[in-house]
Design a protein around this motif. Structure first.
Motif, PDB file in Angstrom:
ATOM      1  N   PHE A 110       0.825  -1.200   0.000  1.00 51.04           N
ATOM      2  CA  PHE A 110       0.000   0.000   0.000  1.00 51.04           C
ATOM      3  C   PHE A 110       0.868   1.262   0.000  1.00 51.04           C
ATOM      4  O   PHE A 110       0.509   2.274  -0.610  1.00 51.04           O
ATOM      5  N   THR A 111       2.007   1.195   0.675  1.00 51.43           N
ATOM      6  CA  THR A 111       2.900   2.356   0.750  1.00 51.43           C
ATOM      7  C   THR A 111       3.970   2.332  -0.339  1.00 51.43           C
ATOM      8  O   THR A 111       4.917   3.126  -0.290  1.00 51.43           O
ATOM      9  N   SER A 112       3.841   1.403  -1.283  1.00 51.86           N
ATOM     10  CA  SER A 112       4.730   1.278  -2.448  1.00 51.86           C
ATOM     11  C   SER A 112       6.137   0.809  -2.095  1.00 51.86           C
ATOM     12  O   SER A 112       7.053   0.944  -2.896  1.00 51.86           O
ATOM     13  N   GLU A 113       6.316   0.252  -0.900  1.00 53.20           N
ATOM     14  CA  GLU A 113       7.639  -0.244  -0.523  1.00 53.20           C
ATOM     15  C   GLU A 113       7.942  -1.596  -1.171  1.00 53.20           C
ATOM     16  O   GLU A 113       9.101  -1.904  -1.447  1.00 53.20           O
ATOM     17  N   LYS A 114       6.907  -2.408  -1.373  1.00 56.14           N
ATOM     18  CA  LYS A 114       7.086  -3.754  -1.897  1.00 56.14           C
ATOM     19  C   LYS A 114       6.018  -4.056  -2.944  1.00 56.14           C
ATOM     20  O   LYS A 114       4.955  -3.445  -2.952  1.00 56.14           O
ATOM     21  N   PRO A 115       6.308  -5.020  -3.835  1.00 59.90           N
ATOM     22  CA  PRO A 115       5.288  -5.415  -4.816  1.00 59.90           C
ATOM     23  C   PRO A 115       4.076  -6.041  -4.133  1.00 59.90           C
ATOM     24  O   PRO A 115       4.067  -6.264  -2.918  1.00 59.90           O
ATOM     25  N   PHE A 116       3.069  -6.317  -4.932  1.00 61.90           N
ATOM     26  CA  PHE A 116       1.842  -6.933  -4.425  1.00 61.90           C
ATOM     27  C   PHE A 116       2.197  -8.213  -3.663  1.00 61.90           C
ATOM     28  O   PHE A 116       2.951  -9.052  -4.167  1.00 61.90           O
ATOM     29  N   PRO A 117       1.695  -8.366  -2.448  1.00 61.53           N
ATOM     30  CA  PRO A 117       2.126  -9.491  -1.606  1.00 61.53           C
ATOM     31  C   PRO A 117       1.566 -10.830  -2.064  1.00 61.53           C
ATOM     32  O   PRO A 117       0.496 -10.896  -2.689  1.00 61.53           O
TER      33      PRO A 117
END
Length: 272
Positions: A110-117
């Protein structure tokens, strides 16, 4: 593809998570439902009636707007993210219909730190996203990543400036102590000039005063060098920041506002 009923059930469940967090943070603030409604109206002029909030918290309302989410988060003094993804409160969240992921991983997406989980129930070998999905995410997350890098550079620059300022102040204080120690050593030295030979006690006092003076001089020099190094580091970071802002503009992004101490950086960057 989920059916309409499944979609509506998922949406209601997600809103239920938000509603539960709203109730928890409201109670933590010591607010009644009516007081929360009144505070929203007083601070932002938005009318969210007591009955609407009650229905939301009791699960009788299956929708919440982005506007409501943001205002409720502000009034309740909680990041909007934590209303949507209750970190530390539950292990998983259904972020899409029939797609449950770990709360922390969902929050980082959601915060753009990681790709879709990945799905929580995936086998170890199924956790990786297809390369094209990762590449697409990396492209889409470019603005957030650029802003984070910019923030990191700003923080590092601020730290370097603060360190240099402290070292400069300490070096100035050291200078005063050096002068005092120098005078003390000179007085002792002057006092034993006429003694032939000086006594062991006099020599010991002189030696001790010389050691103190040498120690202070070394500390003063160390602080001066540290100040110079941090000043140079701050200058290098400014160059990197200027380049970062130039690159952001080339990507069609508007760089963050700068404080008065760094406004000169944009004078070095031509308008794109």
């Amino acid at each position: 593809m989920p059916s309409q009923e499944e979609f509506e059930a998922w949406a209601a469940q997600l809103v239920g998570v938000i509603a539960g967090e709203i109730r928890r943070y409201r109670q933590r603030q010591g607010l009644s439902v009516q007081q929360l409604s009144d505070q929203i109206a007083a601070e932002y002029g938005m009318q969210i009636k007591r009955s609407v909030l009650s229905n939301l918290e009791l699960g009788h309302r299956s929708t919440i707007s982005v506007v409501e989410l943001l205002i409720l988060a502000k009034v309740l003094r909680v990041p909007p993210l934590l209303l949507l993804f209750p970190l530390g409160r539950q292990e998983s969240v259904e972020i899409l219909p029939d797609y449950t992921a770990e709360v922390w991983q969902a929050a980082r997406w959601f915060t753009s730190e990681k790709p879709f989980p990945p799905k929580l129930a995936c086998e170890a070998g199924e956790l990786q996203l297809p390369p094209e999905d990762v590449e697409s995410w990396e492209h889409g997350a470019t603005p957030a990543r650029a802003y984070r890098e910019h923030d990191w550079l700003i923080n590092q620059h601020s730290r370097a400036v603060t360190n240099a300022s402290r070292a400069r102040y300490t070096a100035a204080e050291d200078h005063k102590q050096v002068q005092d120690a120098q005078r003390k050593r000179d007085l002792i030295q002057e006092g034993i000039k006429g003694e032939t030979p000086p006594s062991d006690k006099q020599l010991a006092i002189l030696t001790e005063a010389s050691i103190v003076l040498r120690s202070l001089l070394d500390r003063q020099e160390m602080n001066r060098r540290y100040c110079d190094a941090e000043c140079e580091r701050a200058r290098e970071l400014e160059k990197i920041l200027a380049g970062q802002r130039r690159q952001m503009r080339q990507q069609g992004l508007i760089p963050p506002l700068l404080g008065p101490d760094l406004e000169h950086l944009d004078e070095l960057i031509p308008d794109q």
